[in-house]
Design a protein around this motif. Structure first.
Motif, PDB file in Angstrom:
ATOM      1  N   LEU A 134      35.402  32.035  41.654  1.00  0.00           N
ATOM      2  CA  LEU A 134      33.992  31.699  41.429  1.00  0.00           C
ATOM      3  C   LEU A 134      33.077  32.718  42.102  1.00  0.00           C
ATOM      4  O   LEU A 134      33.359  33.181  43.211  1.00  0.00           O
ATOM      5  CB  LEU A 134      33.668  30.323  42.030  1.00  0.00           C
ATOM      6  N   PHE A 135      31.981  33.030  41.427  1.00  0.00           N
ATOM      7  CA  PHE A 135      30.896  33.741  42.088  1.00  0.00           C
ATOM      8  C   PHE A 135      30.136  32.757  42.956  1.00  0.00           C
ATOM      9  O   PHE A 135      29.953  31.594  42.571  1.00  0.00           O
ATOM     10  CB  PHE A 135      29.898  34.274  41.059  1.00  0.00           C
ATOM     11  N   ASP A 136      29.677  33.203  44.121  1.00  0.00           N
ATOM     12  CA  ASP A 136      28.652  32.455  44.843  1.00  0.00           C
ATOM     13  C   ASP A 136      27.309  33.056  44.455  1.00  0.00           C
ATOM     14  O   ASP A 136      27.178  34.277  44.344  1.00  0.00           O
ATOM     15  CB  ASP A 136      28.868  32.526  46.354  1.00  0.00           C
ATOM     16  N   ILE A 150      33.890  33.052  48.986  1.00  0.00           N
ATOM     17  CA  ILE A 150      35.320  33.299  49.194  1.00  0.00           C
ATOM     18  C   ILE A 150      35.759  34.258  48.095  1.00  0.00           C
ATOM     19  O   ILE A 150      35.404  34.085  46.922  1.00  0.00           O
ATOM     20  CB  ILE A 150      36.100  31.964  49.121  1.00  0.00           C
ATOM     21  N   GLN A 151      36.529  35.294  48.486  1.00  0.00           N
ATOM     22  CA  GLN A 151      36.803  36.404  47.558  1.00  0.00           C
ATOM     23  C   GLN A 151      37.794  36.069  46.452  1.00  0.00           C
ATOM     24  O   GLN A 151      37.898  36.819  45.483  1.00  0.00           O
ATOM     25  CB  GLN A 151      37.352  37.608  48.336  1.00  0.00           C
ATOM     26  N   ASP A 194      38.485  32.699  45.052  1.00  0.00           N
ATOM     27  CA  ASP A 194      38.450  31.305  44.581  1.00  0.00           C
ATOM     28  C   ASP A 194      38.083  31.192  43.100  1.00  0.00           C
ATOM     29  O   ASP A 194      37.880  30.097  42.575  1.00  0.00           O
ATOM     30  CB  ASP A 194      37.488  30.457  45.425  1.00  0.00           C
ATOM     31  N   ILE A 199      30.993  38.086  45.354  1.00  0.00           N
ATOM     32  CA  ILE A 199      32.424  37.789  45.534  1.00  0.00           C
ATOM     33  C   ILE A 199      32.655  37.783  47.049  1.00  0.00           C
ATOM     34  O   ILE A 199      33.244  36.862  47.593  1.00  0.00           O
ATOM     35  CB  ILE A 199      33.281  38.848  44.821  1.00  0.00           C
ATOM     36  N   ASP A 251      38.961  38.467  43.380  1.00  0.00           N
ATOM     37  CA  ASP A 251      38.268  38.383  42.102  1.00  0.00           C
ATOM     38  C   ASP A 251      37.518  39.684  41.803  1.00  0.00           C
ATOM     39  O   ASP A 251      37.052  40.369  42.708  1.00  0.00           O
ATOM     40  CB  ASP A 251      37.298  37.196  42.107  1.00  0.00           C
TER      41      ASP A 251
HETATM   42 MG   LIG Z   1      34.215  33.450  45.210  1.00  0.00          MG
END
Ligand SMILES: [Mg+2]
Length: 295
Positions: free
Chosen positions: A215-217, A210-211, A213, A195, A121
């Protein structure tokens, strides 16, 4: 056949990145690979050099330096069909860790030649791309202090030193945070967006990220007693941040922050000031070269 452009920041890691050049030449000549090495000579130079290299037909862009060098190369090539790679040689090498690049230069060169890739991402905020992590607030104030230069005590990282210096001076501000479900009001110490999992040289601020998926964490770290913060601080290195009640973990595709006053944002070595920050994510939009270093 892959064609490699090495973009070396000669001042990264107090000369560490530059010292890798002979080993790069030897490994790549021996392999008969197509490659070229460029040394940057000013801030932002790596952005233009990477863009030009991609236009010239190089398809693997190797940032040789720390996270700041990676970020500049990224911003020269985002949106192009080329591969982002790195050889760790800076003060903070969190992206290199996130893509499993070995610290040993010969092993890392062999991984570059093997050229295994994955699509991860790509983030954007303040009109700039990022590939690993961003922090707003206290952590950015620490990063800014590190960038200004700190006198190092032996055995103490620049980040740890700056952390203590900023700790008792930082004033939190109100932040309206929208993670896609409407705004919520908060006055956190910091908001981190990842990311990858770590920033600041191994601080795992979003340890479950998770790089690829989509989604930002996000870590929203509520203000806390500063002495308690010192006590809990080591947990950010051991990946146990979630044990702290004040560390709220979220995920989002898009994030809007409205701050009541300007505060710094740090992005992979770059510092910006702002009071409105809009994070967007392009799913699996960047091809990155992955190494063989097991975690
Ligand atoms: Mg992610």
């Amino acid at each position: 056949m892959n064609s490699y452009k090495f973009i070396v920041n000669p001042i990264a890691g107090a000369g560490k990145a530059k010292s890798l050049i002979p080993a790069i030449r030897e490994n790549f000549r021996q392999a008969g690979a197509n490659f070229d090495i460029y040394q940057t000579n000013a801030p932002r130079d790596a952005i233009e050099a990477a863009e030009k290299a991609a236009q010239d037909g190089f398809n693997v862009l190797v940032a040789v330096g720390g996270d700041g060098t990676v970020n500049e190369v990224l911003n020269g090539i985002a949106g192009r069909k080329v591969i982002l790679a790195t050889l760790p040689g800076g003060k903070g090498n969190d992206f290199a860790t996130a893509v499993n690049m070995p610290r040993d230069i010969d092993a890392a060169c062999q991984d570059l030649l093997r050229a295994e890739t994955k699509d991860i991402d790509l983030g954007r905020v303040m009109d700039r791309y990022f590939i690993n992590s961003v922090g707003v607030g206290f952590d950015a104030a620490v990063a800014r202090r590190v960038n200004d230069g700190v006198k190092l005590f032996k055995g103490v990282s620049a980040y740890v030193y700056a952390f203590f210096e900023i700790l008792f001076n930082y004033e939190v501000v109100d932040i309206e945070i929208d993670l896609g479900m409407g705004p919520m009001k908060s006055s956190p110490l910091l908001v981190a967006v990842g990311i990858g999992q770590a920033y600041g040289g191994g601080m795992r601020i979003v340890p479950d990220a998770i790089q690829d998926d989509g989604l930002f964490d996000v870590c929203i770290f509520d203000d806390m007693n500063r002495l308690s913060l010192i006590y809990h601080f080591p947990k950010v290195f051991s990946g146990k941040l979630k044990e702290i009640r004040q560390a709220g973990m979220y995920q989002a595709q898009e994030i809007r922050l409205k701050l009541s006053e300007e505060r710094p944002l740090h992005m992979e070595g770059e510092i910006f000031m702002g009071d409105q920050m809009h994070f967007t994510l392009q799913s699996k939009a960047m091809k990155v070269l992955t190494g063989s270093q097991s975690k």
